[in-house]
Scaffold this motif. Sequence first.
Motif, short mmCIF file in Angstrom:
data_model
loop_
_atom_site.label_atom_id
_atom_site.label_comp_id
_atom_site.label_asym_id
_atom_site.label_seq_id
_atom_site.Cartn_x
_atom_site.Cartn_y
_atom_site.Cartn_z
N LEU A 172 0.83 -1.21 0.00
CA LEU A 172 0.00 0.00 0.00
C LEU A 172 0.87 1.27 0.00
CD1 LEU A 172 -3.17 0.35 0.47
CD2 LEU A 172 -2.53 0.98 2.79
N VAL A 173 1.85 1.29 0.90
CA VAL A 173 2.74 2.44 1.08
C VAL A 173 3.57 2.67 -0.19
CG1 VAL A 173 4.81 3.14 2.39
CG2 VAL A 173 2.80 2.31 3.60
N ASP A 174 4.04 1.56 -0.78
CA ASP A 174 4.84 1.61 -2.00
C ASP A 174 4.00 2.16 -3.15
OD1 ASP A 174 7.17 1.22 -3.49
OD2 ASP A 174 6.49 -0.74 -4.18
N ARG A 175 2.77 1.64 -3.31
CA ARG A 175 1.88 2.07 -4.38
C ARG A 175 1.53 3.55 -4.25
NH1 ARG A 175 -1.64 -1.77 -6.68
NH2 ARG A 175 -2.52 -0.01 -7.84
N ALA A 176 1.44 4.04 -3.00
CA ALA A 176 1.07 5.43 -2.75
C ALA A 176 2.24 6.39 -2.99
CB ALA A 176 0.54 5.59 -1.34
N GLY A 177 3.43 5.84 -3.29
CA GLY A 177 4.59 6.68 -3.54
C GLY A 177 5.20 7.27 -2.27
N LEU A 178 4.96 6.60 -1.14
CA LEU A 178 5.50 7.09 0.14
C LEU A 178 6.92 6.58 0.37
CD1 LEU A 178 2.23 6.49 2.15
CD2 LEU A 178 3.12 8.71 1.41
N GLU A 179 7.60 7.19 1.34
CA GLU A 179 9.00 6.86 1.57
C GLU A 179 9.21 5.45 2.13
OE1 GLU A 179 12.97 8.12 3.99
OE2 GLU A 179 11.05 8.84 4.69
N GLY A 180 8.28 5.01 2.96
CA GLY A 180 8.45 3.69 3.55
C GLY A 180 7.51 3.51 4.74
N MET A 181 7.82 2.54 5.57
CA MET A 181 6.98 2.24 6.73
C MET A 181 7.85 1.93 7.93
SD MET A 181 5.72 -1.57 5.56
CE MET A 181 5.19 -2.28 7.13
N VAL A 182 7.24 2.02 9.12
CA VAL A 182 7.92 1.62 10.34
C VAL A 182 7.04 0.58 11.01
CG1 VAL A 182 8.78 2.36 12.60
CG2 VAL A 182 9.02 3.88 10.63
N SER A 183 7.64 -0.54 11.40
CA SER A 183 6.92 -1.59 12.11
C SER A 183 7.43 -1.63 13.54
CB SER A 183 7.17 -2.94 11.44
OG SER A 183 6.69 -2.90 10.10
N LYS A 184 6.50 -1.72 14.50
CA LYS A 184 6.89 -1.73 15.92
C LYS A 184 6.26 -2.92 16.61
CE LYS A 184 7.06 3.30 15.87
NZ LYS A 184 6.42 4.55 16.26
N ARG A 185 7.05 -3.62 17.40
CA ARG A 185 6.49 -4.69 18.23
C ARG A 185 5.48 -4.07 19.18
NH1 ARG A 185 7.87 -9.74 18.64
NH2 ARG A 185 9.76 -10.32 17.53
N LYS A 186 4.26 -4.61 19.20
CA LYS A 186 3.19 -4.02 20.00
C LYS A 186 3.55 -3.92 21.49
CE LYS A 186 -0.56 -5.51 16.96
NZ LYS A 186 -1.66 -6.47 16.77
N ASP A 187 4.39 -4.84 21.94
CA ASP A 187 4.73 -4.85 23.38
C ASP A 187 6.04 -4.11 23.68
OD1 ASP A 187 6.59 -6.57 22.27
OD2 ASP A 187 6.06 -8.29 23.52
N SER A 188 6.61 -3.41 22.67
CA SER A 188 7.93 -2.82 22.89
C SER A 188 7.89 -1.62 23.84
CB SER A 188 8.61 -2.44 21.57
OG SER A 188 7.86 -1.46 20.88
N VAL A 189 8.84 -1.63 24.80
CA VAL A 189 9.01 -0.51 25.71
C VAL A 189 9.93 0.50 25.00
CG1 VAL A 189 8.67 -1.91 27.77
CG2 VAL A 189 10.98 -1.62 26.86
N TYR A 190 10.05 1.71 25.54
CA TYR A 190 10.83 2.75 24.87
C TYR A 190 12.24 2.78 25.44
CZ TYR A 190 11.53 7.15 22.32
OH TYR A 190 11.96 8.11 21.45
N ARG A 191 13.23 2.51 24.58
CA ARG A 191 14.63 2.57 24.98
C ARG A 191 15.39 3.42 23.97
NH1 ARG A 191 12.58 1.47 28.78
NH2 ARG A 191 12.73 -0.32 30.16
N SER A 192 16.15 4.40 24.44
CA SER A 192 16.90 5.27 23.54
C SER A 192 17.88 4.47 22.70
CB SER A 192 17.67 6.31 24.36
OG SER A 192 16.76 7.11 25.08
N GLY A 193 18.10 4.92 21.47
CA GLY A 193 19.08 4.28 20.60
C GLY A 193 18.45 3.29 19.64
N PRO A 194 19.31 2.66 18.80
CA PRO A 194 18.81 1.72 17.77
C PRO A 194 18.23 0.46 18.40
CG PRO A 194 21.14 2.31 17.41
CD PRO A 194 20.75 2.82 18.76
N THR A 195 17.18 -0.08 17.76
CA THR A 195 16.54 -1.30 18.28
C THR A 195 15.91 -2.09 17.14
OG1 THR A 195 14.76 -2.16 19.67
CG2 THR A 195 14.41 0.00 18.73
#
Length: 197
Positions: free
Chosen positions: A158-181
């Motif tokens: 959907l995102v690709d067809r709409a010409g958008l830059e991309g998507m972000v997927s997040k684990r529903k249970d993920s807590v917030y931690r600074s830095g790459p994950t």
Amino acid sequence: MRLKFIKPMEPELVETPPQGDEWLHEIKFDGYRTQIMKDENGIRLFTKNGYDWTGRYIELAGEAEAIEAESFIIDGETITVNEAGLSDFQALQSAVTRREPSRDLYLVAFDLLHLNGHDLRNMPVEDRREILQELIPAVGRIQVSKALPGTGDAVYHLVDRAGLEGMVSKRKDSVYRSGPTMNWRKIKCYAEKEMDI
């Protein structure tokens, strides 16, 4: 209570969207990562490296005043949109460097790290987003990033067809931690450029 800037949590770049229903998927906007903070010192907006850009984002600071809470830290992306309604990074860069404040800025909020004296970073992202949704009025320059229904593959298509830059997927249970994950992943759409040979 005086709040401090929190280094952002950063999604790792991967080739393909994660599978399974323990993920939520949203559009990746092409803009500047921004943290909006409100405490006894008023509203401040920071870049992803912790620079205070409140002066450059004066319109957004005004909008943030309308959010009914004593204190908060909201994580999001400042964007500007083109005629097609897509986020436009070049336009954003020139809007931010102009002398007079830009009226074309929007903030897409996607996380809530702090609210009224409570640190929410140990809550699952799904729950933090639910509170964020309640907090932000449905109209205005500050909008909540919607989670898109469907599998990772379907959302990517959907995102690709709409010409958008991309998507972000997040684990529903993920807590917030600074830095790459790897609990947050970004997947870019690559536009095929036709070559004249």
